[in-house]
Scaffold this motif. Sequence first.
Motif, PDB file in Angstrom:
ATOM      1  N   GLY A 133       4.414  35.252 150.034  1.00 56.64           N
ATOM      2  CA  GLY A 133       5.403  34.933 151.056  1.00 56.64           C
ATOM      3  C   GLY A 133       6.790  35.475 150.822  1.00 56.64           C
ATOM      4  N   TYR A 134       6.944  36.439 149.893  1.00 52.27           N
ATOM      5  CA  TYR A 134       8.265  37.005 149.621  1.00 52.27           C
ATOM      6  C   TYR A 134       8.589  38.146 150.590  1.00 52.27           C
ATOM      7  CZ  TYR A 134       8.783  34.313 145.376  1.00 52.27           C
ATOM      8  OH  TYR A 134       8.919  33.273 144.483  1.00 52.27           O
ATOM      9  N   ARG A 135       9.862  38.359 150.813  1.00 48.98           N
ATOM     10  CA  ARG A 135      10.311  39.472 151.623  1.00 48.98           C
ATOM     11  C   ARG A 135      10.011  40.783 150.901  1.00 48.98           C
ATOM     12  NH1 ARG A 135      16.445  38.609 153.267  1.00 48.98           N
ATOM     13  NH2 ARG A 135      15.952  40.579 154.326  1.00 48.98           N
ATOM     14  N   ARG A 136       9.862  41.859 151.650  1.00 46.34           N
ATOM     15  CA  ARG A 136       9.519  43.153 151.069  1.00 46.34           C
ATOM     16  C   ARG A 136      10.537  43.583 150.013  1.00 46.34           C
ATOM     17  NH1 ARG A 136       6.168  46.104 154.909  1.00 46.34           N
ATOM     18  NH2 ARG A 136       5.892  44.878 156.799  1.00 46.34           N
ATOM     19  N   GLU A 137      11.831  43.498 150.376  1.00 48.88           N
ATOM     20  CA  GLU A 137      12.870  43.948 149.443  1.00 48.88           C
ATOM     21  C   GLU A 137      12.884  43.102 148.180  1.00 48.88           C
ATOM     22  OE1 GLU A 137      14.922  44.000 153.581  1.00 48.88           O
ATOM     23  OE2 GLU A 137      13.224  42.983 152.594  1.00 48.88           O
ATOM     24  N   ALA A 138      12.658  41.789 148.313  1.00 50.74           N
ATOM     25  CA  ALA A 138      12.653  40.892 147.162  1.00 50.74           C
ATOM     26  C   ALA A 138      11.488  41.224 146.232  1.00 50.74           C
ATOM     27  CB  ALA A 138      12.565  39.443 147.615  1.00 50.74           C
ATOM     28  N   ALA A 139      10.303  41.426 146.807  1.00 55.71           N
ATOM     29  CA  ALA A 139       9.121  41.756 146.003  1.00 55.71           C
ATOM     30  C   ALA A 139       9.307  43.089 145.286  1.00 55.71           C
ATOM     31  CB  ALA A 139       7.884  41.800 146.892  1.00 55.71           C
ATOM     32  N   ALA A 140       9.880  44.068 145.976  1.00 55.59           N
ATOM     33  CA  ALA A 140      10.093  45.386 145.369  1.00 55.59           C
ATOM     34  C   ALA A 140      11.123  45.319 144.253  1.00 55.59           C
ATOM     35  CB  ALA A 140      10.539  46.380 146.435  1.00 55.59           C
ATOM     36  N   ARG A 141      12.219  44.587 144.494  1.00 54.09           N
ATOM     37  CA  ARG A 141      13.281  44.491 143.485  1.00 54.09           C
ATOM     38  C   ARG A 141      12.760  43.818 142.208  1.00 54.09           C
ATOM     39  NH1 ARG A 141      18.797  45.166 143.802  1.00 54.09           N
ATOM     40  NH2 ARG A 141      18.526  45.638 146.017  1.00 54.09           N
ATOM     41  N   TYR A 142      12.048  42.703 142.366  1.00 51.92           N
ATOM     42  CA  TYR A 142      11.511  42.020 141.187  1.00 51.92           C
ATOM     43  C   TYR A 142      10.452  42.883 140.500  1.00 51.92           C
ATOM     44  CZ  TYR A 142       9.579  38.365 138.206  1.00 51.92           C
ATOM     45  OH  TYR A 142       9.153  37.640 137.110  1.00 51.92           O
ATOM     46  N   SER A 143       9.665  43.621 141.294  1.00 46.10           N
ATOM     47  CA  SER A 143       8.651  44.514 140.740  1.00 46.10           C
ATOM     48  C   SER A 143       9.279  45.546 139.813  1.00 46.10           C
ATOM     49  CB  SER A 143       7.898  45.219 141.868  1.00 46.10           C
ATOM     50  OG  SER A 143       7.074  46.257 141.366  1.00 46.10           O
ATOM     51  N   PHE A 144      10.386  46.151 140.257  1.00 43.35           N
ATOM     52  CA  PHE A 144      11.042  47.174 139.448  1.00 43.35           C
ATOM     53  C   PHE A 144      11.692  46.569 138.209  1.00 43.35           C
ATOM     54  CE2 PHE A 144      11.685  49.921 143.490  1.00 43.35           C
ATOM     55  CZ  PHE A 144      10.388  50.391 143.373  1.00 43.35           C
ATOM     56  N   LEU A 145      12.324  45.392 138.360  1.00 47.18           N
ATOM     57  CA  LEU A 145      12.939  44.737 137.209  1.00 47.18           C
ATOM     58  C   LEU A 145      11.887  44.287 136.204  1.00 47.18           C
ATOM     59  CD1 LEU A 145      15.640  42.530 139.005  1.00 47.18           C
ATOM     60  CD2 LEU A 145      16.011  44.665 137.762  1.00 47.18           C
ATOM     61  N   LEU A 146      10.769  43.795 136.710  1.00 45.99           N
ATOM     62  CA  LEU A 146       9.692  43.299 135.850  1.00 45.99           C
ATOM     63  C   LEU A 146       9.065  44.418 135.027  1.00 45.99           C
ATOM     64  CD1 LEU A 146       8.053  40.755 135.154  1.00 45.99           C
ATOM     65  CD2 LEU A 146       6.502  41.349 137.030  1.00 45.99           C
ATOM     66  N   ALA A 147       9.096  45.632 135.557  1.00 44.55           N
ATOM     67  CA  ALA A 147       8.466  46.751 134.857  1.00 44.55           C
ATOM     68  C   ALA A 147       9.261  47.197 133.636  1.00 44.55           C
ATOM     69  CB  ALA A 147       8.296  47.931 135.817  1.00 44.55           C
ATOM     70  N   ILE A 148      10.552  46.908 133.606  1.00 43.72           N
ATOM     71  CA  ILE A 148      11.414  47.444 132.548  1.00 43.72           C
ATOM     72  C   ILE A 148      10.959  47.040 131.142  1.00 43.72           C
ATOM     73  CG2 ILE A 148      13.747  47.443 131.585  1.00 43.72           C
ATOM     74  CD1 ILE A 148      14.789  47.216 134.471  1.00 43.72           C
ATOM     75  N   PRO A 149      10.802  45.740 130.822  1.00 49.25           N
ATOM     76  CA  PRO A 149      10.379  45.385 129.458  1.00 49.25           C
ATOM     77  C   PRO A 149       9.015  45.956 129.095  1.00 49.25           C
ATOM     78  CG  PRO A 149      11.193  43.455 130.640  1.00 49.25           C
ATOM     79  CD  PRO A 149      11.017  44.530 131.656  1.00 49.25           C
ATOM     80  N   ALA A 150       8.058  45.874 130.023  1.00 47.55           N
ATOM     81  CA  ALA A 150       6.695  46.324 129.736  1.00 47.55           C
ATOM     82  C   ALA A 150       6.640  47.822 129.475  1.00 47.55           C
ATOM     83  CB  ALA A 150       5.774  45.962 130.900  1.00 47.55           C
ATOM     84  N   VAL A 151       7.300  48.592 130.343  1.00 48.39           N
ATOM     85  CA  VAL A 151       7.235  50.054 130.218  1.00 48.39           C
ATOM     86  C   VAL A 151       8.000  50.530 128.986  1.00 48.39           C
ATOM     87  CG1 VAL A 151       7.923  52.224 131.281  1.00 48.39           C
ATOM     88  CG2 VAL A 151       6.854  50.448 132.666  1.00 48.39           C
ATOM     89  N   LEU A 152       9.181  49.980 128.750  1.00 46.04           N
ATOM     90  CA  LEU A 152       9.945  50.402 127.580  1.00 46.04           C
ATOM     91  C   LEU A 152       9.229  50.023 126.285  1.00 46.04           C
ATOM     92  CD1 LEU A 152      13.635  49.599 128.623  1.00 46.04           C
ATOM     93  CD2 LEU A 152      12.426  51.794 128.672  1.00 46.04           C
ATOM     94  N   ALA A 153       8.633  48.832 126.249  1.00 50.12           N
ATOM     95  CA  ALA A 153       7.895  48.410 125.052  1.00 50.12           C
ATOM     96  C   ALA A 153       6.689  49.312 124.816  1.00 50.12           C
ATOM     97  CB  ALA A 153       7.445  46.961 125.193  1.00 50.12           C
ATOM     98  N   SER A 154       5.965  49.641 125.898  1.00 47.48           N
ATOM     99  CA  SER A 154       4.805  50.516 125.787  1.00 47.48           C
ATOM    100  C   SER A 154       5.220  51.904 125.318  1.00 47.48           C
ATOM    101  CB  SER A 154       4.096  50.608 127.137  1.00 47.48           C
ATOM    102  OG  SER A 154       3.039  51.538 127.099  1.00 47.48           O
ATOM    103  N   GLY A 155       6.330  52.409 125.882  1.00 42.09           N
ATOM    104  CA  GLY A 155       6.805  53.734 125.502  1.00 42.09           C
ATOM    105  C   GLY A 155       7.228  53.795 124.049  1.00 42.09           C
ATOM    106  N   VAL A 156       7.962  52.785 123.598  1.00 42.36           N
ATOM    107  CA  VAL A 156       8.410  52.735 122.196  1.00 42.36           C
ATOM    108  C   VAL A 156       7.210  52.636 121.260  1.00 42.36           C
ATOM    109  CG1 VAL A 156       9.639  51.332 120.492  1.00 42.36           C
ATOM    110  CG2 VAL A 156      10.678  51.775 122.726  1.00 42.36           C
ATOM    111  N   PHE A 157       6.226  51.827 121.644  1.00 42.97           N
ATOM    112  CA  PHE A 157       5.013  51.683 120.826  1.00 42.97           C
ATOM    113  C   PHE A 157       4.311  53.029 120.676  1.00 42.97           C
ATOM    114  CE2 PHE A 157       0.408  51.153 120.555  1.00 42.97           C
ATOM    115  CZ  PHE A 157       0.286  50.320 119.450  1.00 42.97           C
TER     116      PHE A 157
END
Length: 292
Positions: A192-216
Amino acid sequence: MSWFESLVLGLVQGLTEFLPVSSSAHLRLTAAFSGWKDPGAAFTAITQIGTEAAVLIYFRKDIGRIVSAWFRSLFDKAARGTHDARMGWLVIVGSIPIGVLGLTLKDQIEGPFRDLRITATMLIVVGVLIGIADRLAARDESGARHRSPKQRKTLENLSVRDGLIFGLCQACALIPGVSRSGATISGGLFMGYRREAAARYSFLLAIPAVLASGVFEVKHSLGEGGDVSWGPTLFATVIAFASGYAVIAWFMKWISNKSFMPFVWYRIALGIVIIVLVSMGVLSPHAAESAG
């Protein structure tokens, strides 16, 4: 890996990372159709550092506020109730599923999950789910049967429960063909989230996971057994950063009032083409894995 391959793959990574079409699938398919060696999970993880650098710069004001508020909340109880502090904690909570599953399923991610039949299936199945979520959002925003439009949730409404569900959706993208942005955004639309809200959280949520994976992967590749071609890989990372930044700027404008259906039809068509080619023996399900 040649410099030309790194240029092409870097562009593919940057152009597809933030669109709901699966960057890992497109890297895999680009290599398969070109007769190149599969760039592999390590190449994908390292070049994603470039695309996440684009996220850090594009959302730098949001990230600065969130990080600052989160640190203040560690020592100031009054600061813990602010939206930015809560977002900091919710990004951490949402990152737990992909961290746990990424470590647990590492061998499968680098092996069986890269089968093109799995990739094609995920392109189609997740494409259909994105289409359904998109139609539900469009119905709520326009109002069905002449009733008033339904008010969709913003990030102010984000809860721990929703953050974990977003995180589980993101974790599904460990399988090539799913798409990190496609899974998390459609998951947000279903909640039930707005498109912009879902996209913004999606991009923010990716930061820790992607950076951790890249560093690993960087740490692993610098050690014994690492087989990354560093020059071309770093070049591809820079290309991914530049092209990724342009895509973010365009996509955030697109998502505010446009439908996901072009991406849905593209995913389904691409998945069908792959299945047909593999079924006819034109393309091996493990194409590029043994190429020179």
